[in-house]
Design a protein around this motif. Sequence first.
Motif, PDB file in Angstrom:
ATOM      1  N   LEU A 130       7.362  12.322   3.505  1.00 26.44           N
ATOM      2  CA  LEU A 130       6.188  12.112   2.650  1.00 26.44           C
ATOM      3  C   LEU A 130       5.415  13.410   2.471  1.00 26.44           C
ATOM      4  O   LEU A 130       5.227  14.174   3.418  1.00 26.44           O
ATOM      5  CB  LEU A 130       5.274  11.063   3.281  1.00 26.44           C
ATOM      6  CG  LEU A 130       3.874  10.888   2.683  1.00 26.44           C
ATOM      7  CD1 LEU A 130       3.950  10.291   1.284  1.00 26.44           C
ATOM      8  CD2 LEU A 130       3.015  10.013   3.589  1.00 26.44           C
ATOM      9  N   THR A 131       4.981  13.650   1.241  1.00 31.08           N
ATOM     10  CA  THR A 131       4.091  14.771   0.931  1.00 31.08           C
ATOM     11  C   THR A 131       2.921  14.254   0.119  1.00 31.08           C
ATOM     12  O   THR A 131       3.085  13.371  -0.724  1.00 31.08           O
ATOM     13  CB  THR A 131       4.828  15.849   0.104  1.00 31.08           C
ATOM     14  OG1 THR A 131       5.983  16.286   0.819  1.00 31.08           O
ATOM     15  CG2 THR A 131       3.926  17.045  -0.178  1.00 31.08           C
ATOM     16  N   VAL A 132       1.745  14.800   0.369  1.00 28.82           N
ATOM     17  CA  VAL A 132       0.587  14.540  -0.480  1.00 28.82           C
ATOM     18  C   VAL A 132       0.492  15.675  -1.487  1.00 28.82           C
ATOM     19  O   VAL A 132       0.362  16.840  -1.109  1.00 28.82           O
ATOM     20  CB  VAL A 132      -0.720  14.456   0.326  1.00 28.82           C
ATOM     21  CG1 VAL A 132      -1.911  14.232  -0.607  1.00 28.82           C
ATOM     22  CG2 VAL A 132      -0.650  13.327   1.345  1.00 28.82           C
ATOM     23  N   ALA A 149       0.884   5.992   6.009  1.00 35.56           N
ATOM     24  CA  ALA A 149       2.074   5.538   6.739  1.00 35.56           C
ATOM     25  C   ALA A 149       2.358   4.073   6.436  1.00 35.56           C
ATOM     26  O   ALA A 149       3.522   3.679   6.267  1.00 35.56           O
ATOM     27  CB  ALA A 149       1.877   5.743   8.240  1.00 35.56           C
ATOM     28  N   ARG A 150       1.311   3.254   6.338  1.00 38.61           N
ATOM     29  CA  ARG A 150       1.518   1.839   6.009  1.00 38.61           C
ATOM     30  C   ARG A 150       2.084   1.683   4.604  1.00 38.61           C
ATOM     31  O   ARG A 150       2.959   0.842   4.355  1.00 38.61           O
ATOM     32  CB  ARG A 150       0.199   1.079   6.156  1.00 38.61           C
ATOM     33  CG  ARG A 150      -0.138   0.707   7.581  1.00 38.61           C
ATOM     34  CD  ARG A 150      -1.355  -0.202   7.637  1.00 38.61           C
ATOM     35  NE  ARG A 150      -2.594   0.555   7.502  1.00 38.61           N
ATOM     36  CZ  ARG A 150      -3.243   1.095   8.528  1.00 38.61           C
ATOM     37  NH1 ARG A 150      -2.757   0.976   9.758  1.00 38.61           N
ATOM     38  NH2 ARG A 150      -4.364   1.759   8.338  1.00 38.61           N
ATOM     39  N   ALA A 151       1.597   2.482   3.669  1.00 35.52           N
ATOM     40  CA  ALA A 151       2.080   2.397   2.292  1.00 35.52           C
ATOM     41  C   ALA A 151       3.552   2.777   2.209  1.00 35.52           C
ATOM     42  O   ALA A 151       4.325   2.164   1.457  1.00 35.52           O
ATOM     43  CB  ALA A 151       1.246   3.294   1.378  1.00 35.52           C
ATOM     44  N   VAL A 152       3.961   3.779   2.964  1.00 25.58           N
ATOM     45  CA  VAL A 152       5.366   4.177   2.969  1.00 25.58           C
ATOM     46  C   VAL A 152       6.238   3.049   3.503  1.00 25.58           C
ATOM     47  O   VAL A 152       7.331   2.780   2.981  1.00 25.58           O
ATOM     48  CB  VAL A 152       5.570   5.466   3.787  1.00 25.58           C
ATOM     49  CG1 VAL A 152       7.046   5.718   4.060  1.00 25.58           C
ATOM     50  CG2 VAL A 152       4.978   6.654   3.050  1.00 25.58           C
ATOM     51  N   GLU A 153       5.775   2.345   4.535  1.00 26.83           N
ATOM     52  CA  GLU A 153       6.541   1.222   5.059  1.00 26.83           C
ATOM     53  C   GLU A 153       6.696   0.128   4.014  1.00 26.83           C
ATOM     54  O   GLU A 153       7.753  -0.508   3.911  1.00 26.83           O
ATOM     55  CB  GLU A 153       5.870   0.661   6.325  1.00 26.83           C
ATOM     56  CG  GLU A 153       5.962   1.583   7.529  1.00 26.83           C
ATOM     57  CD  GLU A 153       7.396   1.990   7.834  1.00 26.83           C
ATOM     58  OE1 GLU A 153       8.273   1.109   7.929  1.00 26.83           O
ATOM     59  OE2 GLU A 153       7.657   3.208   7.963  1.00 26.83           O
ATOM     60  N   VAL A 154       5.661  -0.091   3.211  1.00 27.06           N
ATOM     61  CA  VAL A 154       5.758  -1.059   2.123  1.00 27.06           C
ATOM     62  C   VAL A 154       6.816  -0.618   1.124  1.00 27.06           C
ATOM     63  O   VAL A 154       7.647  -1.413   0.651  1.00 27.06           O
ATOM     64  CB  VAL A 154       4.393  -1.248   1.422  1.00 27.06           C
ATOM     65  CG1 VAL A 154       4.532  -2.105   0.171  1.00 27.06           C
ATOM     66  CG2 VAL A 154       3.377  -1.880   2.372  1.00 27.06           C
ATOM     67  N   SER A 209      -3.852  -3.896   0.496  1.00 24.57           N
ATOM     68  CA  SER A 209      -3.939  -3.759   1.948  1.00 24.57           C
ATOM     69  C   SER A 209      -3.981  -2.304   2.386  1.00 24.57           C
ATOM     70  O   SER A 209      -4.130  -2.018   3.586  1.00 24.57           O
ATOM     71  CB  SER A 209      -2.749  -4.462   2.612  1.00 24.57           C
ATOM     72  OG  SER A 209      -1.518  -3.909   2.169  1.00 24.57           O
ATOM     73  N   VAL A 210      -3.838  -1.378   1.431  1.00 25.19           N
ATOM     74  CA  VAL A 210      -3.996   0.047   1.726  1.00 25.19           C
ATOM     75  C   VAL A 210      -5.065   0.610   0.793  1.00 25.19           C
ATOM     76  O   VAL A 210      -5.245   0.126  -0.320  1.00 25.19           O
ATOM     77  CB  VAL A 210      -2.673   0.830   1.574  1.00 25.19           C
ATOM     78  CG1 VAL A 210      -1.694   0.425   2.652  1.00 25.19           C
ATOM     79  CG2 VAL A 210      -2.056   0.607   0.202  1.00 25.19           C
ATOM     80  N   THR A 211      -5.775   1.621   1.268  1.00 26.28           N
ATOM     81  CA  THR A 211      -6.995   2.062   0.590  1.00 26.28           C
ATOM     82  C   THR A 211      -7.008   3.563   0.339  1.00 26.28           C
ATOM     83  O   THR A 211      -6.571   4.351   1.188  1.00 26.28           O
ATOM     84  CB  THR A 211      -8.230   1.686   1.430  1.00 26.28           C
ATOM     85  OG1 THR A 211      -8.287   0.256   1.562  1.00 26.28           O
ATOM     86  CG2 THR A 211      -9.522   2.183   0.796  1.00 26.28           C
ATOM     87  N   VAL A 212      -7.531   3.922  -0.818  1.00 22.41           N
ATOM     88  CA  VAL A 212      -7.834   5.311  -1.164  1.00 22.41           C
ATOM     89  C   VAL A 212      -9.323   5.425  -1.406  1.00 22.41           C
ATOM     90  O   VAL A 212      -9.930   4.559  -2.046  1.00 22.41           O
ATOM     91  CB  VAL A 212      -7.055   5.740  -2.427  1.00 22.41           C
ATOM     92  CG1 VAL A 212      -7.620   7.032  -3.006  1.00 22.41           C
ATOM     93  CG2 VAL A 212      -5.577   5.920  -2.104  1.00 22.41           C
TER      94      VAL A 212
END
Length: 283
Positions: free
Chosen positions: A7-9, A94-99, A194-197
């Motif tokens: 993952l990269t931002v 990390a949670r978003a990547v698992e999704v 369930s994930v937030t920005v």
Amino acid sequence: MTLAPDLTVVVASRNRRTDLLATLPRHEAPVLLVDNASTDGTVDAVRAAHPDVDVLALPTNEGAHGRTLGVARAATRFVAFADDDSWWAPGDLARAVEVMRAHPRLAVLNARILVGPEERLDPVCAEMADSPLGTAADLPGPSLLGFIACGALVRSEAFESVGGFDPVVRFPGEEERLALDLAAAGWGLAYVDSVTVHHHPSTRRDDPGRRRAGIWRSRVLTAVMRHQVPDVAGVVGTAVRSGRPGVEGLLRALPDLPAALRRRRPIPEQVRADLRTLAGGKQ
């Protein structure tokens, strides 16, 4: 939750040095900054203060296309987009990547976006949560035909397969064409609350009138590239009727019409039907 190694931002910015220096430490993954030819010393300041950040210093302002260059340079399986005034909540990358891993057709995950220190829900997120397209069985949330770039995690394979953000539409409103092409290629886009920005809008922003004109420019160019001729005429007519921002946006689109026409590839009927559903029309 363990940080994803793939993952990269990717942060795109122009002349927002102060904002960047404040937000870059908040990212919980390797960061690649795409600087769109800033003139305020951004590149030197970031390299001095955050030597761990990979800086792609572009010689000209590429607009949203700079993110495409950033994804190519990052070369990771997933890329989270952030603006210089936004960041993902602790643990949520990390949670978003698992999704994403659990839903292989998912090309774009749009997170819940909270605006300002008062953490107001972005109104567009409420619309996405109530998407009339419903939730496909193989997606983790309501299906979309659009997204907000600063709150999106993308699968690089899907993103690059449809060309990413193009150099014609640029910014703002760059998400529409990309979303249409992903849907046309069979990829899914979904809203996952369930994930937030967090998004704390910078004080260094275009005036609202100029931004609205920019959005109309993008709508017109996207229509030329992807919609049927009657629909293009409808977009142009709506722009004219919307008053000064629409007319200004239309005029700003004119120099780029040849490039848009060269990239013209109308979307298939199923995607057009989904657009009608989103607009409240019949299938």
